[in-house]
Every structure is written in C-alpha cells, then in structure tokens.
Design an enzyme around this catalytic site. Structure first.
Site, PDB file in Angstrom:
ATOM      1  CB  SER A   1      -2.376   4.496  -0.620  1.00  0.00           C
ATOM      2  OG  SER A   1      -3.326   5.063  -1.460  1.00  0.00           O
TER       3      SER A   1
ATOM      4  CE1 TYR B   1     -20.699   3.938   0.489  1.00  0.00           C
ATOM      5  CE2 TYR B   1     -18.560   3.019  -0.082  1.00  0.00           C
ATOM      6  CZ  TYR B   1     -19.732   3.640  -0.458  1.00  0.00           C
ATOM      7  OH  TYR B   1     -19.942   3.960  -1.766  1.00  0.00           O
TER       8      TYR B   1
ATOM      9  CB  VAL C   1      -1.462 -10.366  -0.986  1.00  0.00           C
ATOM     10  CG1 VAL C   1      -2.077  -9.378  -1.965  1.00  0.00           C
ATOM     11  CG2 VAL C   1      -1.028  -9.642   0.274  1.00  0.00           C
TER      12      VAL C   1
ATOM     13  CG  ASP D   1      -4.372  -0.674  -5.172  1.00  0.00           C
ATOM     14  OD1 ASP D   1      -3.784  -0.087  -6.091  1.00  0.00           O
ATOM     15  OD2 ASP D   1      -4.469  -0.214  -4.026  1.00  0.00           O
TER      16      ASP D   1
ATOM     17  CG  HIS E   1      -1.685   2.640  -5.860  1.00  0.00           C
ATOM     18  ND1 HIS E   1      -2.666   2.063  -5.105  1.00  0.00           N
ATOM     19  CD2 HIS E   1      -1.417   3.833  -5.286  1.00  0.00           C
ATOM     20  CE1 HIS E   1      -2.996   2.881  -4.105  1.00  0.00           C
ATOM     21  NE2 HIS E   1      -2.242   3.959  -4.190  1.00  0.00           N
TER      22      HIS E   1
END
Length: 407
Positions: free
Chosen positions: A269, A219, A115, A64, A98
């Site tokens: 998102s 994808y 994370v 991100d 974001h």
C-alpha cells in the site's frame, strides 16, 4: 503492517457485486537496526528529483478509505471527494486511517501536488468491515448495499478521471486465490488511460503466503508496484508475479496516522502511494507524456533494468531523478493502449500492459508436493475403481447360467 485491502468478486453469476475493504495500518516491529525516518525518499532519489519537479499542478486521486484533510501532513493540499460507500461516518475515530497514511506518502514525494480523496473501501475498524469469507457468507442479505459497494471502485476511477486527476493511486487488492477480475473495472481503467491518466496499484501483501493474483494491479495498463526493503530486496510479503513493474520502499515507511502524528508502517500500500508521487513528479514536468510512457520511464530507469525483468522486483527500485532526466528526451506518445491481434492484451483485458507475458519461474515446492499427493490419490482411486469394476464383471459372469449351445 499496512495490509492491502481485501476484495471478493462474485463473477459470472452476479457480476454487479464486488465487496471491497481495506486493511489496518499498524506500526512495524522494531528491527535490530531500524531504518531512519524518511529513508524511503532518499532510496528513490526524491530530494534530487524535487529540484526538477515537485508535482506542481497535479492532482493525485487516492482511492481508499477516505482521508483526514485536517492532518498537518495533508492540510491545504488535500480535498475530500465523494464517498462512494454513501456513508455518514466521517466523524468516527477510525475514519480514514488507511487513506490518510497513503495520502501523506504521496505528498512526501510530490509536495506541491494536491490529493483528492475518494472513499471506495473500508478501514478494518469500520463496524461494517468484512473479510472476504464474511462477505461470501452474508451475500444477499442487503442487495442494495452490496451493489453500491460492488460498483464503488469503478465509479471512483471514473470520477477521478472526470474531475481532472492525472494520477490514480489504489492501495487495494483482491485476497482470493483466483483474484477478482471485474470487467467493468478493467473498462474504467481503460477509460482513465485513454484520458491520459496514470494508474498505479499495489502488487499485494501475500507473497509469503498464497501469493494470490491481485486486482487492480493485474489489469492491463496499471503500473503494478511491489515493496522493497531498505536493502533494496523484495519485502517478504510483496507478491511475485510477471506483471510487477517496479518496486518502491514498502518497509518502515514514515507516514501519517489519524492521531495527528506519524508512525512507521509497511506494505505494498505504502509502496503504491510513493510510486504515485513519483508519477506526479513526471506528469507535472512533462504533462504530454502518455501513461504508457510514464510506465516505461519508471521501468527503464529502475535500479536493475539492465538485468531485465524478474517477477519478484520487476525492473528494480524506482529512481525518480533518473526518470525525470530520461523524460526530457521523449516525445509525447499516444495515450491509448495498443491492442493485440485478437483484440485483447496479454493480461486479462482490452489491451497490452507491456509487461512480459511468459517468464520462467521455478515451481513452488509446496504446490508440487500437494499436487503430487493429490495426483497420486486420484490415480490410486482410479485403479481401485477399475479393479472393483473388473471384479464385478467377473462375479457377474460367474453368476450367469451357462449359455445354451445349438443342438
């Protein structure tokens, strides 16, 4: 509103260039009847799921705009990794808006996970942020920077895989009408999948506009996430495509802001980050399941899976508790994607992502009208051209001298 990132790829002629940016996170408008803070967790049965798994031992890579590791929602559970834009602006006031929001949503679902923030796109407030049109207009002015940014997402995917992430969350996507398929990115995703990494991406936020095809969600092998309302219906902005697998909450999501607090935001998102958290719960409890099995668990335990797939909400709202319980009966599967007879999957890449290839959908009336007008004008032009051509031949014939006849 959280906007999916915008991306534009210069394909074929200059395949190395892919400009990527990210949208701003803003508060959602106050509806007449606002959803309670944290409604998204209850909607996915997260409290019950956390009695089974909290994501222990799992690293979720959030590719991100970077993250603020000192935010109280992330503190002690997040690490800032490589900046693939090679910038030195981490102390700017707008940095990581974001990405921090996305990281907090992951951790709200999987509180014992970690994370890894990898920067590959830009926040709207970034002075170097450009819309896709601006990127097109300025293309060629700084080739080195363009190449670096064009490779950022691909490199981040590979780095996340090599650094031990078990889930990759990408709240970013293309905003052009033709999408931005980049073969290198498809290969990077295939690499991650082959290593057993679950890859999650947002379907996109233009469902109420042009409904463009968004990559990386399109994808093969990527779990494509749409956004749902508190009522369980498709959020009006969530894009509609046959590769949408499931939906998670994407409206009035109570996530971290870079001022140190929280605010309500919306977008696919946020839905993506929440889904990535659920994937972390599953992989933590059942680490030998393949990415395809995780995708199937989410599909087969979603709210409307018995009705089959539909391009608006996939198989329905994710049910984290049901997915974890269903996982208990599975045997570990092969992490490698199945390949079709022609060596290519049903969706633009080197493998089949398992979603339906053909789904009947009603024609968009706007496109029908535009196509009808365009076709009518084209036919009229052909008729006029034919008339002028024939008239010209007749005029030419009249202007010629009479042919001599044999005497």
């Amino acid at each position: 509103m959280i906007k999916m990132s915008s991306r534009v790829g210069q394909m074929f002629a200059v395949p190395a260039v892919l400009a990527v940016t990210a949208g701003v996170v803003t508060s959602t408008p106050s509806p007449a009847r606002a959803a309670p803070n944290g409604w998204e967790l209850a909607a996915m049965s997260v409290p019950a799921a956390n009695k089974i798994s909290k994501g222990e031992g799992i690293t979720v890579a959030v590719i991100d705009t970077g993250i603020r590791t000192d935010h109280r929602a992330l503190r002690g559970r997040a690490t800032e990794g490589t900046d693939f834009l090679a910038e030195t602006d981490q102390n700017e006031s707008w940095y990581g808006r974001h990405g921090t929001s996305m990281a907090s949503s992951v951790l709200d679902v999987a509180p014992a996970a970690g994370v890894l923030g990898l920067r590959a796109i830009r926040d709207d407030e970034d002075p170097d942020f450009q819309t896709w049109l601006e990127q097109m207009e300025s293309y060629g002015e700084n080739p080195e920077k363009e190449k670096r940014e064009g490779l950022a997402v691909e490199r981040a995917i590979r780095a996340a895989t090599d650094q031990g992430a078990k889930v990759i969350s990408m709240s970013l996507g293309s905003e052009t009408s033709s999408g931005s398929y980049i073969h290198r990115e498809a290969e990077a995703i295939a690499y991650a999948l082959s290593k057993g990494v679950v890859v999650v991406a947002g379907a996109g936020n233009w469902g109420d506009e042009q409904n463009e095809l968004a990559y990386p969600a399109a994808y093969p092998g990527v779990i494509a996430i749409g956004a749902a309302t508190p009522q369980g219906t498709r959020a009006k902005f969530s894009q509609v495509h046959s590769h949408v697998d499931v939906v998670t909450p994407g409206v009035e999501i109570y996530s971290a802001n870079i001022d140190g607090g929280r605010e309500k935001v919306q977008g696919t998102s946020s839905a993506t980050a929440l889904a990535a958290g659920v994937a972390a719960l599953i992989v933590s409890k059942y680490p030998d399941l393949s990415p395809r099995q995780v995708e199937q668990l989410l599909q087969r335990t979603a709210s409307t899976h018995r009705k089959g797939h539909n391009p608006q909400t996939g198989y329905g709202m994710v049910d984290a508790e049901a997915a974890l319980k269903a996982a208990a009966g599975l045997k570990p599967g092969n992490a490698v994607l199945p390949v079709g007879k022609q060596g290519a999957g049903g969706h633009f890449g080197p493998g089949d992502d398992g979603t339906p290839q053909r789904i009947g959908q009603p024609w968009d009336t706007a496109y029908l009208v535009i196509s009808g007008i365009g076709g009518g004008l084209g036919l009229l032009g052909l008729l006029v051209g034919l008339i002028l051509f024939l008239a010209g031949r007749r005029a030419a014939a009249r202007s010629r001298p009479p042919a001599l006849t044999p005497g």
